[in-house]
Design an enzyme around this catalytic site. Structure first.
Site, PDB file in Angstrom:
ATOM      1  N   ASP A   1       0.781  -1.245   0.000  1.00 10.72           N
ATOM      2  CA  ASP A   1       0.000   0.000   0.000  1.00 10.72           C
ATOM      3  C   ASP A   1       0.814   1.298   0.000  1.00 10.72           C
ATOM      4  O   ASP A   1       0.507   2.231   0.755  1.00 10.72           O
ATOM      5  CB  ASP A   1      -0.964   0.006   1.204  1.00 10.72           C
ATOM      6  CG  ASP A   1      -2.004  -1.108   1.129  1.00 10.72           C
ATOM      7  OD1 ASP A   1      -1.968  -1.886   0.166  1.00 10.72           O
ATOM      8  OD2 ASP A   1      -2.854  -1.197   2.031  1.00 10.72           O
TER       9      ASP A   1
ATOM     10  N   LYS B   1      -7.144  -4.879  -3.000  1.00 10.65           N
ATOM     11  CA  LYS B   1      -7.943  -5.455  -1.916  1.00 10.65           C
ATOM     12  C   LYS B   1      -8.860  -4.402  -1.316  1.00 10.65           C
ATOM     13  O   LYS B   1      -8.570  -3.213  -1.400  1.00 10.65           O
ATOM     14  CB  LYS B   1      -7.018  -6.021  -0.838  1.00 10.65           C
ATOM     15  CG  LYS B   1      -6.107  -4.934  -0.296  1.00 10.65           C
ATOM     16  CD  LYS B   1      -5.120  -5.439   0.698  1.00 10.65           C
ATOM     17  CE  LYS B   1      -4.212  -4.341   1.153  1.00 10.65           C
ATOM     18  NZ  LYS B   1      -4.884  -3.199   1.777  1.00 10.65           N
TER      19      LYS B   1
ATOM     20  N   CYS C   1      -2.196  -3.284   7.573  1.00 10.56           N
ATOM     21  CA  CYS C   1      -2.057  -4.142   6.396  1.00 10.56           C
ATOM     22  C   CYS C   1      -0.796  -4.987   6.406  1.00 10.56           C
ATOM     23  O   CYS C   1      -0.817  -6.137   5.985  1.00 10.56           O
ATOM     24  CB  CYS C   1      -2.203  -3.316   5.124  1.00 10.56           C
ATOM     25  SG  CYS C   1      -3.905  -2.751   4.940  1.00 10.56           S
TER      26      CYS C   1
HETATM   27  C1  VGL Z   1      -4.859   0.359   5.778  1.00  7.49           C
HETATM   28  C2  VGL Z   1      -6.383   1.283   7.213  1.00  7.49           C
HETATM   29  C3  VGL Z   1      -7.347   1.251   6.237  1.00  7.49           C
HETATM   30  C4  VGL Z   1      -3.452  -0.093   5.562  1.00  7.49           C
HETATM   31  C5  VGL Z   1      -5.821   0.321   4.795  1.00  7.49           C
HETATM   32  O1  VGL Z   1      -2.983  -0.120   4.405  1.00  7.49           O
HETATM   33  O2  VGL Z   1      -2.787  -0.441   6.553  1.00  7.49           O
HETATM   34  N1  VGL Z   1      -5.156   0.831   6.984  1.00  7.49           N
HETATM   35  N2  VGL Z   1      -7.049   0.768   5.021  1.00  7.49           N
END
Ligand code: VGL
Ligand code: ZN
Length: 215
Positions: A15, A118, A163
């Protein structure tokens, strides 16, 4: 300790999107600091014929993890009792196709073999890059890694306490050897990040410094 990387190793870069970097909707402090190190690590994996996988948080507008989908709730408020959502609500982030969902322009994406997205079901969040938060719906990543005969996965990116953490836990459950690189991760919460590191340690998930892997 050296890791002797080879074709059975996979690097999962979690991410590294604009919304999780300073200036983004759900900015993780220091997220931009890890970009050069992640680029260098990807380069190293490429030289050693390892696999490189990038992940993207990829939500539909009105995703149920967004505080804006719950009248009267603020971002980072706790939420309970909704299967597949929580423990916190988030600001709107990483809406599929939006600029915030793009990879950081500083991330070297050319060497990646696979991009996995995702969180695209409106009512289910997905912290793990293997299984969504209903703990049932697979993303397909474990099947991919098994088919290419990957045995060991290395994790870096954002966010350490969500994540990266859940990806490490599920990777281990799926039978991979898992190595997290904390120096190339940043977390949303200091306390939850410390707890995540401790929990991973208890599950047999290894941690390593970038220098040990690139040695
Ligand atoms: C994430 C919170 C919400 C992450 C993704 O990538 O850790 N955290 N969506
Ligand atoms: Zn998200």
């Amino acid at each position: 300790m050296g890791f002797f990387l080879g074709g059975r190793d996979a690097l999962i870069v979690v991410d590294m999107q604009r919304d999780f970097l300073p200036g983004g909707a759900l900015a993780v402090a220091g997220g931009d600091w890890i970009l050069p190190g992640i680029n260098a690590l990807m380069d190293h994996f490429r030289q050693r014929e390892g696999r490189i996988i990038l992940t993207q948080d990829w939500h539909p507008p009105g995703h149920l993890s967004f505080a804006s989908s719950h009248p009267g709730k603020n971002p980072f408020a706790p939420v309970a009792g909704i299967e597949g959502i929580g423990p916190l609500l988030w600001p709107d982030h990483c809406v599929a196709g939006s600029a915030g969902a793009d990879f950081s322009p500083q991330l070297e994406t050319v060497g990646a073999h696979l991009v996995i997205r995702k969180g695209y079901h409106r009512a289910i969040d997905s912290y793990s890059t293997f299984v969504e938060n209903d703990r049932l719906t697979p993303t397909g990543l474990a099947g991919y890694l098994k088919e290419v005969a990957a045995g060991r996965i290395f994790l870096c990116g954002l966010a350490l306490d969500y994540c990266v953490y859940w990806s490490a836990v599920d990777g281990r459950k799926k039978g991979f050897e898992v190595v997290v690189i904390p120096d190339l991760c940043r977390g949303i919460g200091a306390r939850s990040s410390a707890e995540a590191l401790q929990a991973m340690n208890g599950l047999g998930i290894l941690t390593a410094r970038p220098e040990e892997i690139m040695a």
